[in-house]
Design a protein around this motif. Sequence first.
Motif, PDB file in Angstrom:
ATOM      1  N   GLY A 142       0.806  -1.316  -0.441  1.00 38.87           N
ATOM      2  CA  GLY A 142       0.022   0.337  -0.240  1.00 38.87           C
ATOM      3  C   GLY A 142       0.474   1.444   0.228  1.00 38.87           C
ATOM      4  N   ARG A 143       2.311   1.449   0.592  1.00 37.99           N
ATOM      5  CA  ARG A 143       3.087   2.609   0.661  1.00 37.99           C
ATOM      6  C   ARG A 143       4.063   2.083  -0.049  1.00 37.99           C
ATOM      7  NH1 ARG A 143       3.663   7.234   1.703  1.00 37.99           N
ATOM      8  NH2 ARG A 143       5.405   8.227   2.675  1.00 37.99           N
ATOM      9  N   ALA A 144       3.849   1.668  -1.118  1.00 37.74           N
ATOM     10  CA  ALA A 144       4.854   1.487  -2.136  1.00 37.74           C
ATOM     11  C   ALA A 144       3.915   2.330  -3.289  1.00 37.74           C
ATOM     12  CB  ALA A 144       4.799   0.076  -2.391  1.00 37.74           C
ATOM     13  N   LYS A 145       3.159   1.596  -2.925  1.00 38.39           N
ATOM     14  CA  LYS A 145       1.459   2.645  -4.128  1.00 38.39           C
ATOM     15  C   LYS A 145       1.750   3.766  -3.993  1.00 38.39           C
ATOM     16  CE  LYS A 145      -1.215  -1.682  -4.932  1.00 38.39           C
ATOM     17  NZ  LYS A 145      -3.449  -2.246  -4.811  1.00 38.39           N
ATOM     18  N   GLU A 146       1.132   4.470  -3.023  1.00 35.14           N
ATOM     19  CA  GLU A 146       1.791   5.843  -2.786  1.00 35.14           C
ATOM     20  C   GLU A 146       2.705   5.832  -3.163  1.00 35.14           C
ATOM     21  OE1 GLU A 146       0.891   6.195   1.216  1.00 35.14           O
ATOM     22  OE2 GLU A 146      -1.010   5.329   1.434  1.00 35.14           O
ATOM     23  N   LEU A 147       3.991   5.872  -2.899  1.00 36.73           N
ATOM     24  CA  LEU A 147       5.028   6.986  -3.480  1.00 36.73           C
ATOM     25  C   LEU A 147       5.108   5.528  -4.782  1.00 36.73           C
ATOM     26  CD1 LEU A 147       7.375   4.851  -0.643  1.00 36.73           C
ATOM     27  CD2 LEU A 147       6.703   7.352  -1.093  1.00 36.73           C
ATOM     28  N   LEU A 148       5.041   4.904  -5.665  1.00 36.12           N
ATOM     29  CA  LEU A 148       5.092   5.421  -7.118  1.00 36.12           C
ATOM     30  C   LEU A 148       4.133   6.364  -7.497  1.00 36.12           C
ATOM     31  CD1 LEU A 148       5.139   1.687  -7.358  1.00 36.12           C
ATOM     32  CD2 LEU A 148       6.933   2.567  -8.032  1.00 36.12           C
ATOM     33  N   PHE A 167       5.716  -6.804  -6.312  1.00 39.12           N
ATOM     34  CA  PHE A 167       4.526  -6.190  -6.833  1.00 39.12           C
ATOM     35  C   PHE A 167       3.861  -7.028  -8.034  1.00 39.12           C
ATOM     36  CE2 PHE A 167       2.835  -2.123  -8.276  1.00 39.12           C
ATOM     37  CZ  PHE A 167       2.505  -1.477  -7.367  1.00 39.12           C
ATOM     38  N   ALA A 168       4.604  -7.447  -8.841  1.00 36.75           N
ATOM     39  CA  ALA A 168       3.779  -7.648 -10.221  1.00 36.75           C
ATOM     40  C   ALA A 168       2.651  -8.473  -9.807  1.00 36.75           C
ATOM     41  CB  ALA A 168       5.175  -7.703 -10.967  1.00 36.75           C
ATOM     42  N   PRO A 191       5.477  -2.711 -11.385  1.00 38.78           N
ATOM     43  CA  PRO A 191       5.384  -1.309 -10.481  1.00 38.78           C
ATOM     44  C   PRO A 191       6.174   0.049 -11.595  1.00 38.78           C
ATOM     45  CG  PRO A 191       7.629  -2.570  -9.204  1.00 38.78           C
ATOM     46  CD  PRO A 191       6.851  -3.079 -10.657  1.00 38.78           C
ATOM     47  N   VAL A 192       6.862   0.205 -12.520  1.00 42.23           N
ATOM     48  CA  VAL A 192       7.113   1.218 -13.707  1.00 42.23           C
ATOM     49  C   VAL A 192       5.587   0.899 -14.155  1.00 42.23           C
ATOM     50  CG1 VAL A 192       7.699   1.640 -15.744  1.00 42.23           C
ATOM     51  CG2 VAL A 192       9.078   0.565 -13.794  1.00 42.23           C
ATOM     52  N   ARG A 193       4.829   0.110 -15.045  1.00 44.72           N
ATOM     53  CA  ARG A 193       3.361  -0.107 -15.396  1.00 44.72           C
ATOM     54  C   ARG A 193       2.501   0.702 -14.014  1.00 44.72           C
ATOM     55  NH1 ARG A 193       0.741   1.594 -19.158  1.00 44.72           N
ATOM     56  NH2 ARG A 193      -1.370   0.333 -19.394  1.00 44.72           N
ATOM     57  N   PHE A 194       2.214   0.369 -13.308  1.00 47.75           N
ATOM     58  CA  PHE A 194       1.300   0.589 -12.148  1.00 47.75           C
ATOM     59  C   PHE A 194       1.984   2.639 -11.941  1.00 47.75           C
ATOM     60  CE2 PHE A 194       0.034   2.950  -8.526  1.00 47.75           C
ATOM     61  CZ  PHE A 194      -0.616   1.912  -7.539  1.00 47.75           C
TER      62      PHE A 194
END
Length: 292
Positions: A222-228, A254-255, A262-265
């Motif tokens: 969840g935090r990774a998504k926010e940062l991305l 992640f994938a 991550p890059v695609r997200f």
Amino acid sequence: MYHTWMRFFTPSPLHHRLGLVCLGVGLQHGALPTVGPRTLDHHVAVIVHSGSGWFKGPDGRRTPVTGPSLIWLTPGTPHHYGADPGTGWDESFVDFTGPATATYTELGYIEPDRPLVPLTDTAAPRAAVGRMVRAARRGNPLLEVETGAAVHELLVALRRARADIGPDGDPVLQALARDAYQPLTVAEHAARHGMTAAELRTAVRRGAGCSPKDYLLGIRLGRAKELLAATDLPVAAVARRVGYDDPAYFSRLFARRVGAAPVRFREQQGRSVPGGWSDRVPDPDDPPTISA
């Protein structure tokens, strides 16, 4: 004397596919008639807001009930209960069913083996029941969807109101959330709390309905998504911020869990807001607005 109001519904097969449907809702208070012995084919949450009475399950033992409490009635389970004839009680009940009941049971929101659950407060459950009552007006075209959505809300409210959980949640879960980004194993997290790994797994399963690994992973991702979504940090930096020293492992994980790299997200979100990100939870009564 007693007073009662109730409505019953017959949702269509299409509504059942939403996961949960409300079959009935009622508000009652006073020296109510005894219920049962009986066995139902659906779930019922009987919320005793105040007053006292008794309950008998399959074992036939008579157990005192004192509000605020929850009586879980689950499919196929014989039960018999009633309010004290002298004092009565204040009760709300909700009949419901649907395929999502199995998942709510697995997550610990519905407890077939624990038919009596002491509650700290019933304000939030009462509010959810109130939404069903208001939706139950004759001729409401949104009846089944509104009441079904309120059943989801009710299950969450009842879970939060359990007397064995503090107002801010389970301290063990709070501590895990606080330390989620540190590169610690489940055994190391357990040791911090003076617990074995097995004891920690039991505590997290009971509190969050999942394993410690999945609980921590949900917080990290969840935090990774926010940062991305909201920063220009490189993927490797994001990985380190959420506790992964190996960016390649983080990207694979992640994938696999998110369904996109991550890059695609980040490309899909397209919401980079350098300097504008905040961790402060907005006040619902004073949400962020666009300045004139």
